[in-house]
Motif scaffolding. Structure first.
Motif, PDB file in Angstrom:
ATOM      1  N   THR A  73      67.405  12.225  15.492  1.00 25.76           N
ATOM      2  CA  THR A  73      68.365  12.828  16.416  1.00 25.76           C
ATOM      3  C   THR A  73      67.625  13.789  17.341  1.00 25.76           C
ATOM      4  OG1 THR A  73      68.808  14.725  14.984  1.00 25.76           O
ATOM      5  CG2 THR A  73      70.173  12.738  14.643  1.00 25.76           C
ATOM      6  N   LEU A  74      68.279  14.158  18.420  1.00 25.21           N
ATOM      7  CA  LEU A  74      67.709  15.134  19.337  1.00 25.21           C
ATOM      8  C   LEU A  74      67.467  16.457  18.598  1.00 25.21           C
ATOM      9  CD1 LEU A  74      66.791  15.731  22.222  1.00 25.21           C
ATOM     10  CD2 LEU A  74      69.136  16.419  22.734  1.00 25.21           C
ATOM     11  N   GLY A  75      68.382  16.814  17.717  1.00 32.49           N
ATOM     12  CA  GLY A  75      68.238  18.049  16.935  1.00 32.49           C
ATOM     13  C   GLY A  75      67.016  18.012  16.034  1.00 32.49           C
ATOM     14  N   THR A  76      66.768  16.873  15.399  1.00 32.24           N
ATOM     15  CA  THR A  76      65.589  16.718  14.543  1.00 32.24           C
ATOM     16  C   THR A  76      64.319  16.857  15.366  1.00 32.24           C
ATOM     17  OG1 THR A  76      66.763  15.295  12.980  1.00 32.24           O
ATOM     18  CG2 THR A  76      64.361  15.107  13.017  1.00 32.24           C
ATOM     19  N   LEU A  77      64.272  16.197  16.515  1.00 32.75           N
ATOM     20  CA  LEU A  77      63.099  16.282  17.385  1.00 32.75           C
ATOM     21  C   LEU A  77      62.879  17.714  17.881  1.00 32.75           C
ATOM     22  CD1 LEU A  77      63.579  13.032  19.472  1.00 32.75           C
ATOM     23  CD2 LEU A  77      61.815  13.463  17.741  1.00 32.75           C
ATOM     24  N   PHE A  78      63.946  18.366  18.265  1.00 36.64           N
ATOM     25  CA  PHE A  78      63.866  19.740  18.773  1.00 36.64           C
ATOM     26  C   PHE A  78      63.304  20.674  17.702  1.00 36.64           C
ATOM     27  CE2 PHE A  78      65.754  23.859  19.936  1.00 36.64           C
ATOM     28  CZ  PHE A  78      65.383  23.938  21.276  1.00 36.64           C
ATOM     29  N   LEU A  79      63.837  20.580  16.494  1.00 36.91           N
ATOM     30  CA  LEU A  79      63.374  21.425  15.391  1.00 36.91           C
ATOM     31  C   LEU A  79      61.920  21.121  15.033  1.00 36.91           C
ATOM     32  CD1 LEU A  79      64.009  23.555  13.236  1.00 36.91           C
ATOM     33  CD2 LEU A  79      64.845  21.686  11.784  1.00 36.91           C
ATOM     34  N   GLU A  80      61.583  19.850  14.927  1.00 38.61           N
ATOM     35  CA  GLU A  80      60.220  19.473  14.543  1.00 38.61           C
ATOM     36  C   GLU A  80      59.203  19.870  15.606  1.00 38.61           C
ATOM     37  OE1 GLU A  80      57.294  18.152  11.967  1.00 38.61           O
ATOM     38  OE2 GLU A  80      59.417  18.522  11.576  1.00 38.61           O
ATOM     39  N   TYR A  81      59.570  19.767  16.866  1.00 40.50           N
ATOM     40  CA  TYR A  81      58.678  20.194  17.954  1.00 40.50           C
ATOM     41  C   TYR A  81      58.358  21.678  17.829  1.00 40.50           C
ATOM     42  CZ  TYR A  81      57.036  21.161  22.719  1.00 40.50           C
ATOM     43  OH  TYR A  81      56.305  21.561  23.804  1.00 40.50           O
ATOM     44  N   HIS A  82      59.360  22.469  17.526  1.00 39.46           N
ATOM     45  CA  HIS A  82      59.131  23.910  17.393  1.00 39.46           C
ATOM     46  C   HIS A  82      58.347  24.250  16.130  1.00 39.46           C
ATOM     47  CE1 HIS A  82      62.140  23.911  20.581  1.00 39.46           C
ATOM     48  NE2 HIS A  82      61.396  24.908  21.018  1.00 39.46           N
ATOM     49  N   LYS A  83      58.545  23.506  15.077  1.00 40.57           N
ATOM     50  CA  LYS A  83      57.727  23.707  13.868  1.00 40.57           C
ATOM     51  C   LYS A  83      56.267  23.384  14.165  1.00 40.57           C
ATOM     52  CE  LYS A  83      61.133  22.732  10.237  1.00 40.57           C
ATOM     53  NZ  LYS A  83      61.432  21.801   9.130  1.00 40.57           N
ATOM     54  N   LEU A  84      56.041  22.304  14.917  1.00 40.32           N
ATOM     55  CA  LEU A  84      54.676  21.933  15.295  1.00 40.32           C
ATOM     56  C   LEU A  84      54.043  23.012  16.173  1.00 40.32           C
ATOM     57  CD1 LEU A  84      52.338  19.863  15.389  1.00 40.32           C
ATOM     58  CD2 LEU A  84      53.485  18.834  17.362  1.00 40.32           C
ATOM     59  N   LEU A  85      54.778  23.507  17.149  1.00 40.14           N
ATOM     60  CA  LEU A  85      54.261  24.574  18.010  1.00 40.14           C
ATOM     61  C   LEU A  85      53.921  25.824  17.193  1.00 40.14           C
ATOM     62  CD1 LEU A  85      56.552  24.460  21.186  1.00 40.14           C
ATOM     63  CD2 LEU A  85      54.191  23.662  20.962  1.00 40.14           C
ATOM     64  N   ALA A  86      54.797  26.186  16.273  1.00 41.56           N
ATOM     65  CA  ALA A  86      54.562  27.373  15.444  1.00 41.56           C
ATOM     66  C   ALA A  86      53.322  27.193  14.582  1.00 41.56           C
ATOM     67  CB  ALA A  86      55.782  27.660  14.573  1.00 41.56           C
ATOM     68  N   ARG A  87      53.161  26.013  14.001  1.00 46.47           N
ATOM     69  CA  ARG A  87      51.996  25.768  13.148  1.00 46.47           C
ATOM     70  C   ARG A  87      50.715  25.754  13.970  1.00 46.47           C
ATOM     71  NH1 ARG A  87      50.465  27.577   8.879  1.00 46.47           N
ATOM     72  NH2 ARG A  87      48.594  26.554   8.238  1.00 46.47           N
ATOM     73  N   ALA A  88      50.761  25.149  15.142  1.00 42.31           N
ATOM     74  CA  ALA A  88      49.578  25.123  16.014  1.00 42.31           C
ATOM     75  C   ALA A  88      49.212  26.534  16.459  1.00 42.31           C
ATOM     76  CB  ALA A  88      49.837  24.224  17.221  1.00 42.31           C
ATOM     77  N   ALA A  89      50.206  27.355  16.776  1.00 38.88           N
ATOM     78  CA  ALA A  89      49.946  28.748  17.169  1.00 38.88           C
ATOM     79  C   ALA A  89      49.349  29.531  16.008  1.00 38.88           C
ATOM     80  CB  ALA A  89      51.234  29.405  17.655  1.00 38.88           C
ATOM     81  N   LEU A  90      49.853  29.319  14.814  1.00 39.09           N
ATOM     82  CA  LEU A  90      49.313  30.001  13.634  1.00 39.09           C
ATOM     83  C   LEU A  90      47.860  29.584  13.384  1.00 39.09           C
ATOM     84  CD1 LEU A  90      49.866  31.970  11.347  1.00 39.09           C
ATOM     85  CD2 LEU A  90      50.729  30.044  10.010  1.00 39.09           C
ATOM     86  N   ASN A  91      47.574  28.298  13.542  1.00 43.63           N
ATOM     87  CA  ASN A  91      46.188  27.823  13.391  1.00 43.63           C
ATOM     88  C   ASN A  91      45.264  28.503  14.403  1.00 43.63           C
ATOM     89  OD1 ASN A  91      46.943  26.126  11.348  1.00 43.63           O
ATOM     90  ND2 ASN A  91      46.638  24.241  12.498  1.00 43.63           N
ATOM     91  N   LEU A  92      45.742  28.598  15.626  1.00 44.74           N
ATOM     92  CA  LEU A  92      44.950  29.244  16.681  1.00 44.74           C
ATOM     93  C   LEU A  92      44.726  30.720  16.346  1.00 44.74           C
ATOM     94  CD1 LEU A  92      43.612  28.882  19.448  1.00 44.74           C
ATOM     95  CD2 LEU A  92      45.805  29.458  20.480  1.00 44.74           C
ATOM     96  N   TRP A  93      45.776  31.382  15.902  1.00 42.38           N
ATOM     97  CA  TRP A  93      45.680  32.799  15.535  1.00 42.38           C
ATOM     98  C   TRP A  93      44.681  33.008  14.404  1.00 42.38           C
ATOM     99  CZ3 TRP A  93      46.871  37.378  17.369  1.00 42.38           C
ATOM    100  CH2 TRP A  93      46.881  38.479  16.512  1.00 42.38           C
ATOM    101  N   GLU A  94      44.698  32.115  13.402  1.00 43.27           N
ATOM    102  CA  GLU A  94      43.786  32.238  12.258  1.00 43.27           C
ATOM    103  C   GLU A  94      42.334  32.042  12.663  1.00 43.27           C
ATOM    104  OE1 GLU A  94      45.403  29.409   9.515  1.00 43.27           O
ATOM    105  OE2 GLU A  94      46.928  30.817   8.788  1.00 43.27           O
TER     106      GLU A  94
END
Length: 178
Positions: free
Chosen positions: A155-176
């Motif tokens: 669903t669009l909701g699933t894609l929206f949520l997963e995209y933001h989880k991916l962005l958050a994880r990528a940002a955390l990796n960059l921060w680390e």
């Protein structure tokens, strides 16, 4: 100046989301062989696909990561019509994972124990990018990860949520790394 930066950030986010939603990863070619298969429990079709790959001889071992603690091997075998010989020799049920991060930890430990140098990761197409990112962070050096995405209709909701989880994880990796 601030408006332009904000508009630019929104455009980057929008194009990123469009790319994420439209260019979902696909299945791995059937000819690819690996030392092991790891399937993350969740949406329909994941476990069935991983078992098909195992039965086709494309890898000798399978970890099913994130199995509910209440599920017993006999029940799992019955639900997915796994022959007893295959269940005994080749299928490991992982009970320690409860989310994608813990899937990665469980998978890395199992890969180390099995001395696998190449792994086929099976999960839903919408989940593949973040799952591969998490698992890649945990795997021992030198292990090749092959992405085998199971097509779905998120669903669009699933894609929206997963995209933001991916962005958050990528940002955390960059921060680390900083």
């Amino acid at each position: 100046m601030f408006r332009r930066l904000a508009a630019f950030a929104v455009l980057i986010w929008l194009f990123g989301f469009l790319w994420f939603a439209v260019a979902l990863p696909g299945p791995l070619p059937a000819s690819v062989r690996t030392d092991a298969i790891i399937v993350l429990t969740g949406s329909q079709g994941r476990i069935e696909h991983a078992l098909e790959v195992l039965e086709a001889g494309k890898a000798p071992d399978l970890l099913v990561s994130g199995v509910d603690r209440q599920v017993r091997p006999r029940e799992f075998a019955a639900q997915f019509a796994v022959p007893p010989r295959l269940m005994k020799c080749c299928v490991t049920l992982g009970y320690r994972a409860y989310d994608t991060r813990s899937n990665a930890i469980e998978a890395a430990q199992w890969v180390t124990e099995h001395d696998a140098k190449s792994v086929r990761l099976v999960t839903a197409d919408w989940h593949m990018r973040r799952a591969a990112l998490e698992i890649g962070r945990e795997f021992p050096a030198g292990v090749r990860l092959e992405r085998d995405a199971v097509p779905s209709r998120p669903t669009l909701g699933t894609l929206f949520l997963e995209y933001h989880k991916l962005l958050a994880r990528a940002a955390l990796n960059l921060w680390e790394r900083l």
